[in-house]
Design a protein around this motif. Structure first.
Motif, PDB file in Angstrom:
ATOM      1  N   ASN A 159       2.370   1.628  -3.518  1.00 20.93           N
ATOM      2  CA  ASN A 159       1.390   2.206  -4.451  1.00 20.93           C
ATOM      3  C   ASN A 159       1.170   3.688  -4.166  1.00 20.93           C
ATOM      4  N   THR A 160       1.157   4.042  -2.902  1.00 20.34           N
ATOM      5  CA  THR A 160       1.020   5.457  -2.526  1.00 20.34           C
ATOM      6  C   THR A 160       2.198   6.254  -3.047  1.00 20.34           C
ATOM      7  N   SER A 183      -4.013   9.091  -2.284  1.00 22.13           N
ATOM      8  CA  SER A 183      -3.319   7.833  -2.587  1.00 22.13           C
ATOM      9  C   SER A 183      -3.555   6.792  -1.503  1.00 22.13           C
ATOM     10  N   GLU A 215      -6.324   0.477   2.846  1.00 22.76           N
ATOM     11  CA  GLU A 215      -5.679  -0.122   4.016  1.00 22.76           C
ATOM     12  C   GLU A 215      -5.619   0.823   5.211  1.00 22.76           C
ATOM     13  N   SER A 256      -5.870   2.982  -1.544  1.00 25.30           N
ATOM     14  CA  SER A 256      -5.351   1.678  -1.123  1.00 25.30           C
ATOM     15  C   SER A 256      -6.362   0.909  -0.282  1.00 25.30           C
ATOM     16  N   ALA A 316       0.834  -1.205   0.000  1.00 27.29           N
ATOM     17  CA  ALA A 316       0.000   0.000   0.000  1.00 27.29           C
ATOM     18  C   ALA A 316       0.867   1.252   0.000  1.00 27.29           C
TER      19      ALA A 316
END
Length: 136
Positions: A40-41, A54, A60, A58, A37
Motif C-alpha cells: 500500500n505504501t 504512506s 503498522e 498503514s 502495508a
C-alpha cells in the motif's frame, strides 16, 4: 520492522528508485501484514504521496519511524535516516526481548512448580490411599 530498513537501505543507496526498493522489500518480507502495508505504501508513493505519510496511514509502523522518515525526506537524506532507524532497532529489539524474558522467568518457574506439585499429588495421593486401606 528492522528487516525493512536493512533491505531498503542498500537498495535505495545503490541508486534503485524508492518504488522499486519498496517492491523488493514487499516480496522478501516474511510477514504478510507488513508486506501488505509495504505494498500500500508503494502504491501511494507511486501516486505522489511521501513515504512517511504512506507508512503513517498503514498504522503498522511506529510513530518514531514515520517522523524520522519525514525528516529524511525533507532534508534529502533518506538513506542516512533509514540507516539511523536501522541502528536504533538493532539496539532496541534485543533489549526489549531481554526485558520480556526477564519478566517471563518468574511466571515460567511458577508454572513449572505447579506442574511438579500436580505430578507429586497425582503420584502420592493414590499411594497414601492404598496404604491407609492396607492398615485397616
Amino acid at each position: 520492522m528492522t528487516g525493512v530498513q536493512t533491505c531498503a537501505l542498500p537498495i535505495y543507496h545503490a541508486g534503485v528508485g524508492i518504488t522499486e526498493a519498496l517492491w523488493i522489500v514487499e516480496k522478501i518480507i516474511g510477514n504478510t501484514v507488513m508486506a501488505q502495508a509495504i505494498k500500500n505504501t508503494r502504491l501511494r508513493v507511486s501516486n505522489g504521496e511521501t513515504i512517511a505519510a504512506s507508512l503513517r496511514v498503514s498504522g503498522e509502523f511506529q510513530p518514531l519511524v514515520t517522523r524520522m522518515l519525514a525528516v529524511g525526506e525533507e532534508t534529502g537524506r533518506l538513506d542516512q535516516t533509514l540507516s539511523k532507524v536501522n541502528e536504533f532497532y538493532d539496539r532496541e529489539v534485543p533489549q526489549t526481548v531481554k526485558r520480556l524474558l526477564t519478566l517471563l522467568e518468574p511466571m515460567i518457574i511458577i508454572f513449572a512448580g505447579i506442574v511438579v506439585a500436580f505430578v507429586l499429588a497425582a503420584t502420592f495421593l493414590p499411594l497414601y490411599q492404598s496404604l491407609s486401606l492396607v492398615g485397616r
